[in-house]
Write an enzyme that holds these catalytic residues in place. Structure first.
Site: not given
Ligand SMILES: COc1ccccc1CNc1ccc(C(N)=O)cn1
Length: 246
Positions: A116, A154
């Site tokens: 989470e 890149r």
């Molecule tokens: C609920 O997930 C999290 C909640 C908090 C931190 C990391 C996570 C890990 N998941 C992620 C991470 C990044 C992105 C993004 N949009 O860059 C999407 N999901």
């Protein structure tokens, strides 16, 4: 440029060395990567690094101490302190401007969360920037981290075949890209636009800029708002719009 990645799946990040121009850049050490698994800094035999959330609720949260100890190991291994970037849906949107910014640094640390999320005390104490790949919730920060590594690599000298300036990536000058065509000349019942076969490079450049302006006007008017088009570009766009009706 050196990038340290904190991740529960180090072998996944290491796969970047296997593929494409970024892989070659890594093999040629145009940039170097290191993966750090917080489980190696766990203080229990089961190498647990997550626990249930205070206040209740579903899922698990990544604990602060193993992450902080991992960062200490990185600091001990690196000469200079580097900015710490955490990937999360709550972060600032990563874009080409951020890629350019990061490409001009000596390197940075990417923190990939799972579950989470990450205990806020680690974020408050150690994270300099929170970045997001987009408004989407993923199972972890690894894919956004790999996107950042690719976008930055890149931009580094020697990573793209021809010099980067020859690779007019879309978003260069803030516009979307023009359409691309290659052999065969007849494909899927369609020809290539005559202008591209003309050999008239000025005319081709004009057509490409007009298509880039037009595509941006059609799909991303927000990008157009952010640009101060010059007179020539305004005329090209007007021509494109006039042709839209036909
Ligand atoms: C609920 O997930 C999290 C909640 C908090 C931190 C990391 C996570 C890990 N998941 C992620 C991470 C990044 C992105 C993004 N949009 O860059 C999407 N999901």
């Amino acid at each position: 440029m050196h990038i340290d990645v904190i991740t529960l799946f180090p072998e996944w990040i290491a796969q970047l060395e296997q593929f494409g121009v970024v892989g070659r850049g890594l093999r040629d050490a145009r940039l170097t990567l290191a993966q750090w698994n917080p489980r190696d800094s766990a203080d229990n035999p089961n190498r647990r690094i997550d626990d249930r959330p205070y206040g209740g609720g579903p899922g698990m949260v990544m604990q602060a101490p193993p992450l902080a100890r991992t960062l200490e190991r990185i600091r001990a291994a690196r000469a200079k302190p580097a900015p710490v970037i955490m990937l999360s849906p709550q972060g600032e949107r990563f874009d080409q401007a951020w890629a350019e910014k990061l490409a001009s640094t000596d390197g940075f640390v990417l923190v990939c969360g799972r579950y989470e999320g990450i205990d806020q005390r680690f974020v408050d104490a150690h994270v300099d920037f929170e970045l997001s790949a987009g408004d989407v919730v993923l199972s972890g920060g690894e894919l956004p981290a790999m996107m950042i590594i690719d976008a930055v690599a890149r931009l580094l000298d020697g990573v793209l075949g021809d010099s980067r300036s020859a690779q007019q990536d879309s978003f260069t000058q803030g516009l979307l890209d023009h359409p691309h065509y290659t052999r065969p000349e007849q494909a899927l019942g369609e020809n290539v636009p005559d202008v591209l076969l003309s050999g008239d490079h000025a005319r081709i450049a004009r057509w490409r800029e007009k298509q880039a302006l037009g595509a941006t006007w059609l799909r991303r008017p927000d990008l157009l708002e952010a640009l101060a088009l010059d007179t020539r570009q305004h005329e090209l766009l007007a021509e494109f719009i006039a042709e839209q009706g036909t």
